[in-house]
Design an enzyme around this catalytic site. Structure first.
Site, PDB file in Angstrom:
ATOM      1  N   CYS A  73     -26.466 -30.034  36.942  1.00  0.00           N
ATOM      2  CA  CYS A  73     -26.093 -30.448  38.311  1.00  0.00           C
ATOM      3  C   CYS A  73     -24.961 -31.486  38.271  1.00  0.00           C
ATOM      4  O   CYS A  73     -25.175 -32.628  37.854  1.00  0.00           O
ATOM      5  CB  CYS A  73     -27.334 -31.012  38.997  1.00  0.00           C
ATOM      6  SG  CYS A  73     -27.037 -31.871  40.543  1.00  0.00           S
ATOM      7  N   CYS A 100     -25.614 -34.663  40.255  1.00  0.00           N
ATOM      8  CA  CYS A 100     -26.626 -35.467  39.554  1.00  0.00           C
ATOM      9  C   CYS A 100     -25.971 -36.318  38.471  1.00  0.00           C
ATOM     10  O   CYS A 100     -26.286 -37.504  38.328  1.00  0.00           O
ATOM     11  CB  CYS A 100     -27.680 -34.567  38.909  1.00  0.00           C
ATOM     12  SG  CYS A 100     -28.633 -33.570  40.067  1.00  0.00           S
TER      13      CYS A 100
END
Length: 119
Positions: A30, A33
């Site tokens: 991600c 993230c």
């Protein structure tokens, strides 16, 4: 305090044993993230009275499912064992600091009473 990795076996106890717990649900693949990780880590170093947990949604799929994670990163905050914040998306540093300040000021028992959710 640095961040700690949370798993299905220690998540609930961590939330119940600490006054304020922030949890970052994330995954290695991600991009947002990865961009949020330094902000979260820096906040953990500034607020040693808050537990900063991280849940790898790939490794902890059952926990992520139980938490109803639909998008990552998702930030959850618990105070006094109660979920008081749950939002998908990376927070900029100022917003994360503001959230932490609000958590510290929050009277969770009063908020539960006012919402009719008090035990």
């Amino acid at each position: 305090m640095a961040t700690i990795d949370l798993t299905g076996s220690d998540f609930e106890q961590t939330v119940l044993d600490n006054e304020i717990v922030l949890v970052d649900f994330w995954a290695e693949w991600c991009g947002p993230c990865k961009q949020f990780a330094p902000t979260y880590s820096a906040a953990s170093e500034k607020h040693d009275d808050v537990v900063f947990g991280k849940v790898d949604t790939e490794a902890e799929q059952q926990l992520a499912g139980a938490a109803q994670i639909r998008s990552i990163p998702t930030i959850m905050a618990f105070k006094g064992g109660h979920l008081v914040f749950n939002e998908a998306g990376a927070l900029p540093p100022q917003a994360l600091d503001s959230l932490i300040g609000q958590l510290k000021e929050l009277d969770v028992e009063k908020a539960l009473r006012e919402s009719g959710q008090a035990e």
